[in-house]
Design a protein around this motif. Structure first.
Motif, short mmCIF file in Angstrom:
data_model
loop_
_atom_site.label_atom_id
_atom_site.label_comp_id
_atom_site.label_asym_id
_atom_site.label_seq_id
_atom_site.Cartn_x
_atom_site.Cartn_y
_atom_site.Cartn_z
N ALA A 119 0.86 -1.19 0.00
CA ALA A 119 0.00 0.00 0.00
C ALA A 119 0.90 1.24 0.00
O ALA A 119 1.41 1.64 1.05
CB ALA A 119 -0.92 0.00 1.21
N PHE A 120 1.08 1.84 -1.17
CA PHE A 120 1.96 2.99 -1.29
C PHE A 120 1.22 4.27 -0.91
O PHE A 120 0.18 4.58 -1.48
CB PHE A 120 2.50 3.12 -2.72
CG PHE A 120 3.46 2.03 -3.11
CD1 PHE A 120 4.79 2.08 -2.70
CD2 PHE A 120 3.04 0.95 -3.86
CE1 PHE A 120 5.68 1.08 -3.05
CE2 PHE A 120 3.92 -0.05 -4.21
CZ PHE A 120 5.25 0.01 -3.81
N THR A 121 1.77 4.98 0.08
CA THR A 121 1.29 6.33 0.40
C THR A 121 2.50 7.25 0.31
O THR A 121 3.65 6.79 0.36
CB THR A 121 0.70 6.39 1.82
OG1 THR A 121 1.74 6.09 2.77
CG2 THR A 121 -0.44 5.38 1.98
N MET A 122 2.26 8.54 0.19
CA MET A 122 3.37 9.47 0.04
C MET A 122 4.32 9.41 1.24
O MET A 122 5.55 9.38 1.09
CB MET A 122 2.84 10.89 -0.14
CG MET A 122 3.95 11.91 -0.39
SD MET A 122 4.99 11.48 -1.83
CE MET A 122 3.77 11.68 -3.15
N VAL A 151 11.32 -9.18 2.18
CA VAL A 151 9.90 -8.99 1.84
C VAL A 151 9.04 -10.04 2.53
O VAL A 151 7.97 -9.74 3.07
CB VAL A 151 9.70 -9.03 0.31
CG1 VAL A 151 8.22 -8.88 -0.04
CG2 VAL A 151 10.51 -7.94 -0.37
N ALA A 152 9.52 -11.28 2.52
CA ALA A 152 8.75 -12.37 3.14
C ALA A 152 8.58 -12.14 4.63
O ALA A 152 7.51 -12.37 5.19
CB ALA A 152 9.43 -13.70 2.87
N LEU A 153 9.65 -11.71 5.30
CA LEU A 153 9.56 -11.45 6.74
C LEU A 153 8.60 -10.30 7.02
O LEU A 153 7.83 -10.34 8.00
CB LEU A 153 10.93 -11.15 7.32
CG LEU A 153 11.93 -12.32 7.35
CD1 LEU A 153 13.28 -11.86 7.89
CD2 LEU A 153 11.39 -13.48 8.17
N ALA A 154 8.63 -9.26 6.19
CA ALA A 154 7.71 -8.14 6.38
C ALA A 154 6.27 -8.58 6.21
O ALA A 154 5.38 -8.17 6.97
CB ALA A 154 8.05 -7.01 5.41
N LEU A 155 6.01 -9.43 5.22
CA LEU A 155 4.66 -9.92 4.99
C LEU A 155 4.19 -10.83 6.12
O LEU A 155 2.98 -10.95 6.37
CB LEU A 155 4.59 -10.68 3.66
CG LEU A 155 4.63 -9.83 2.39
CD1 LEU A 155 4.88 -10.70 1.17
CD2 LEU A 155 3.32 -9.06 2.22
N GLU A 201 -0.81 -1.33 13.06
CA GLU A 201 -0.84 -0.04 12.37
C GLU A 201 0.47 0.27 11.66
O GLU A 201 0.51 1.08 10.74
CB GLU A 201 -1.16 1.08 13.38
CG GLU A 201 -0.09 1.22 14.48
CD GLU A 201 -0.37 2.42 15.38
OE1 GLU A 201 -0.57 3.53 14.85
OE2 GLU A 201 -0.39 2.22 16.62
N TRP A 202 1.56 -0.38 12.06
CA TRP A 202 2.86 -0.09 11.48
C TRP A 202 3.24 -1.04 10.35
O TRP A 202 4.21 -0.79 9.63
CB TRP A 202 3.94 -0.15 12.56
CG TRP A 202 3.75 0.88 13.64
CD1 TRP A 202 3.31 0.67 14.90
CD2 TRP A 202 3.98 2.29 13.52
NE1 TRP A 202 3.25 1.85 15.60
CE2 TRP A 202 3.66 2.87 14.77
CE3 TRP A 202 4.43 3.12 12.49
CZ2 TRP A 202 3.77 4.24 15.02
CZ3 TRP A 202 4.55 4.48 12.73
CH2 TRP A 202 4.22 5.03 13.98
N LYS A 203 2.51 -2.13 10.18
CA LYS A 203 2.88 -3.11 9.16
C LYS A 203 2.90 -2.53 7.74
O LYS A 203 3.84 -2.80 6.98
CB LYS A 203 1.95 -4.33 9.22
CG LYS A 203 2.33 -5.41 8.19
CD LYS A 203 1.46 -6.65 8.32
CE LYS A 203 1.84 -7.68 7.27
NZ LYS A 203 1.04 -8.92 7.39
N PRO A 204 1.89 -1.75 7.31
CA PRO A 204 1.94 -1.20 5.94
C PRO A 204 3.19 -0.34 5.69
O PRO A 204 3.79 -0.42 4.61
CB PRO A 204 0.66 -0.37 5.85
CG PRO A 204 -0.26 -0.98 6.84
CD PRO A 204 0.62 -1.41 7.97
N LEU A 205 3.59 0.46 6.68
CA LEU A 205 4.78 1.29 6.53
C LEU A 205 6.03 0.43 6.43
O LEU A 205 6.90 0.66 5.58
CB LEU A 205 4.89 2.25 7.72
CG LEU A 205 6.17 3.10 7.79
CD1 LEU A 205 6.32 3.96 6.54
CD2 LEU A 205 6.17 3.96 9.05
N ILE A 206 6.12 -0.58 7.29
CA ILE A 206 7.28 -1.49 7.25
C ILE A 206 7.35 -2.20 5.91
O ILE A 206 8.43 -2.32 5.30
CB ILE A 206 7.20 -2.50 8.41
CG1 ILE A 206 7.44 -1.79 9.75
CG2 ILE A 206 8.19 -3.64 8.22
CD1 ILE A 206 7.25 -2.69 10.96
#
Length: 417
Positions: free
Chosen positions: A313-316, A369-373, A379-384
């Protein structure tokens, strides 16, 4: 789609994108496949912007998220990739470099985790302990990616051994550090095999790291003893495949580090097993088989990384944080390489190019990437996830395409070690 349909689609796309790269882009195979898959993803997203009514991006996103990238890599592909990579590293070469490899894979991972975590917490306001989790998952380097690129540079043997050994072991150590930190942050939201206290974290680290190494060496030794009694190359290839698959799953079941198990087993079979347990014909077939497995899985892995853009999920704010995190990750990598080298420099000589080559050549890959997923929802997962993806794509494409020229320029000095 069924598992067979998903596997078929990935193989077809990897072959097609590999052919496009070979015929037109002429980039290193894995990097080229990633570039083409990213370009295809961008085209799909562009079409969706122009004609949102078609819903193409949503369909692709559903299919991509249906493939559990984290499980596919951490529970399957990673063991085979690490085993294949370890097969081609000789214990005798690694023994000469064991001090620097050990320091980089332990102290280096710890330093990198601390530097990235501290900096990312300051940049984003993320709680420090959660930022450390981010630091741990972007600290491991991708041995397959970096070795595939650096082979073109004809590096000194000592430097190649440092890079190969450190990359193989810091994957396992980084994974263990990640599990320890996640066990502290999410004591009930993740498979941590224990509680969330510091004592439990220390026990988990020893259990995972030491247990994985012991299991890998024991299984590798048992398989070696069996292979000494057999002279049938097809059966011996099958036995090595069983070791990689079965050993990895056994490590998971025993709650020890499966990546470290795969590396230790691969090292023993690739050196002792190849010398004393295989005929010349068997060695050729085992090497060829695992090289092919390595290249096929690597192609599929980089294809999947390219399409994982649909899961991000890309945000600015997240993109800005990700771009800044690139510099943070490079600074942490510099510390992870230079501190062990400076500690050992009074006792041994190093090639002048070892720090810049190993710093810029520390490519991040699919494991990050796999560890992040795999993180529990928060609330911090999308940013990570966004920052991790940006770091990985930059690392593979930009660093991956420039590290070979850098290595050719700096890594050709006379052998000093």
């Amino acid at each position: 789609m069924s598992f067979l349909q998903i596997a078929s689609l990935l193989i077809v796309l990897a072959g097609a994108f590999g052919a496009i790269n070979y015929l037109f882009l002429k980039l290193p195979s894995a990097i080229g496949i990633l570039v083409v898959s990213l370009a295809a993803s961008m085209v799909i997203l562009g079409v969706d912007l122009v004609a949102p009514g078609l819903g193409i991006a949503d369909v692709v996103r559903q299919e991509v998220t249906a493939i559990d990238f984290s499980d596919a890599l951490l529970e399957g592909m990673l063991g085979l990739l690490l085993f294949a990579g370890a097969l081609h590293v000789k214990i005798s070469d690694l023994r000469e470099q064991w001090r620097v490899v050990l320091l980089m894979a332990t102290m280096g991972v710890g330093l990198s985790t601390l530097i990235v975590g501290t900096g990312f917490s300051w940049l984003t306001g993320m709680p420090f302990i959660i930022a450390l989790v981010f630091g741990a998952l972007v600290s491991p380097t991708d041995p397959v990616a970096v070795l595939g690129v650096l082979r073109q540079a004809n590096l000194q043997k000592s430097l190649e051994t440092k890079i190969a050994g450190e990359s193989l072991f810091n994957d396992g150590v980084g994974y263990v550090v990640f599990l320890v930190l996640v066990g502290i942050v999410f004591p009930t939201g993740h498979d941590t095999h224990g509680g969330g206290g510091l004592a439990d974290a220390g026990i988990l680290f020893v259990q995972e790291a030491v247990g994985g190494a012991v299991l890998g060496l024991v299984l590798g030794w048992l398989v070696f003893r069996v292979m000494r009694l057999i002279d049938d190359y097809s059966l011996e290839v099958l036995i090595t495949l069983g070791l990689a698959f079965g050993g990895y799953e056994l490590a998971v079941a025993l709650h020890v580090s499966a990546p470290i198990m795969a590396v230790c087993a691969g090292l023993l079979i690739g050196d002792v097993g190849a010398k004393h347990g295989m005929s010349e014909q068997t060695r050729e077939y085992v090497d060829a088989f695992w090289k092919l497995i390595d290249e096929i899985l690597n192609a599929v892995l980089f294809l999947m990384i390219g399409f994982e853009v649909f899961a991000v999920a890309f945000t600015m704010d997240a993109v800005v944080a990700g771009v800044l995190a690139i510099a943070l990750a490079l600074a942490a990598r510099l510390a992870a390489v230079s501190v062990p080298v400076l500690i050992l420099r009074p006792f041994r000589s190093f090639s002048p190019g070892v720090i810049p080559i190993m710093t810029w050549g520390g490519l991040k890959g699919g494991i990050s990437v796999a560890l992040a997923l795999s993180l529990p929802d928060s609330e911090w997962k999308p940013l990570i996830l966004t920052a991790t993806y940006i770091i990985v794509v930059f690392s593979i494409i930009v660093q991956g395409l420039t590290v070979a020229p850098l290595a050719k320029k700096l890594g050709r000095e006379p052998e000093l070690v």
